[in-house]
Design an enzyme around this catalytic site. Sequence first.
Site, mmCIF file in Angstrom:
data_model
loop_
_atom_site.group_PDB
_atom_site.id
_atom_site.type_symbol
_atom_site.label_atom_id
_atom_site.label_comp_id
_atom_site.label_asym_id
_atom_site.label_seq_id
_atom_site.Cartn_x
_atom_site.Cartn_y
_atom_site.Cartn_z
ATOM 1 N N TYR A 3 5.873 2.825 -1.982
ATOM 2 C CA TYR A 3 5.548 3.921 -1.075
ATOM 3 C C TYR A 3 6.511 5.094 -1.264
ATOM 4 O O TYR A 3 6.095 6.256 -1.290
ATOM 5 C CB TYR A 3 5.564 3.443 0.373
ATOM 6 C CG TYR A 3 4.505 2.399 0.672
ATOM 7 C CD1 TYR A 3 3.208 2.520 0.189
ATOM 8 C CD2 TYR A 3 4.807 1.277 1.429
ATOM 9 C CE1 TYR A 3 2.246 1.561 0.442
ATOM 10 C CE2 TYR A 3 3.839 0.308 1.698
ATOM 11 C CZ TYR A 3 2.569 0.460 1.198
ATOM 12 O OH TYR A 3 1.614 -0.489 1.454
ATOM 13 N N GLU A 7 2.360 1.362 7.878
ATOM 14 C CA GLU A 7 3.437 0.498 8.337
ATOM 15 C C GLU A 7 3.624 -0.592 7.302
ATOM 16 O O GLU A 7 2.655 -1.061 6.703
ATOM 17 C CB GLU A 7 3.093 -0.135 9.693
ATOM 18 C CG GLU A 7 3.040 0.875 10.804
ATOM 19 C CD GLU A 7 2.372 0.334 12.050
ATOM 20 O OE1 GLU A 7 1.710 -0.716 11.980
ATOM 21 O OE2 GLU A 7 2.502 0.979 13.089
ATOM 22 N N ASN A 61 9.683 -6.130 2.994
ATOM 23 C CA ASN A 61 8.819 -6.014 1.818
ATOM 24 C C ASN A 61 9.353 -4.896 0.919
ATOM 25 O O ASN A 61 8.812 -3.790 0.860
ATOM 26 C CB ASN A 61 7.374 -5.757 2.247
ATOM 27 C CG ASN A 61 6.399 -5.906 1.112
ATOM 28 O OD1 ASN A 61 6.771 -5.903 -0.056
ATOM 29 N ND2 ASN A 61 5.127 -6.025 1.461
#
Length: 186
Positions: free
Chosen positions: A161, A149, A154
């Site tokens: 990611y 998560e 962000n």
Amino acid sequence: GGGYAHKTEAAICAQLAAMANPNDPTTLPRPMYIRAPDVTMKKPQHIIQSITNAHIPALVALHHESFGEASWNDEQIRGSLSLATTQGWIAFSNNQPAGFILCQYVEGEAEILTLCVKPSNRRQHIGEKLLQHVLGAAQKTNAKNIFLEVASTNISARRLYEKTGFANIGNRKNYYQHGSTKTDAV
């Protein structure tokens, strides 16, 4: 009247500067080098090791520097590391703690509990190298899915990611709370 106008280099630069968004690094000006530099800086050496209890004070300090009031304390990090399902790696840059990742592996799945890189060590591929360790460990444990998560705000972490192969599979409304501000989790 009609006609053509020739834009000067200064006018083009001014137009590009007006389009720059300080929150989007891809729109900011970048230098263009025509030849190699006369002087180069030695690249920092990054070493990644498995986390031990001796690393806990450094982990607490790194987490606090990365997350401030929302950071994990000694007890929380020690508690996570005490579980047989938790693995973690710490990265050193020039022999100084630079970041770490904690991950939990349970029955064919893995979850990244936390990942942080010291602000002064960001943009050195440390986070990516830590994620690669998790992906390698996931293969060894036959984990078919890896979950994490991240705050929707962000953007740099989300890009990391996505670059590493993660995809958004859902949102949790108002999951993170910083003072009176609530932020969704992706």
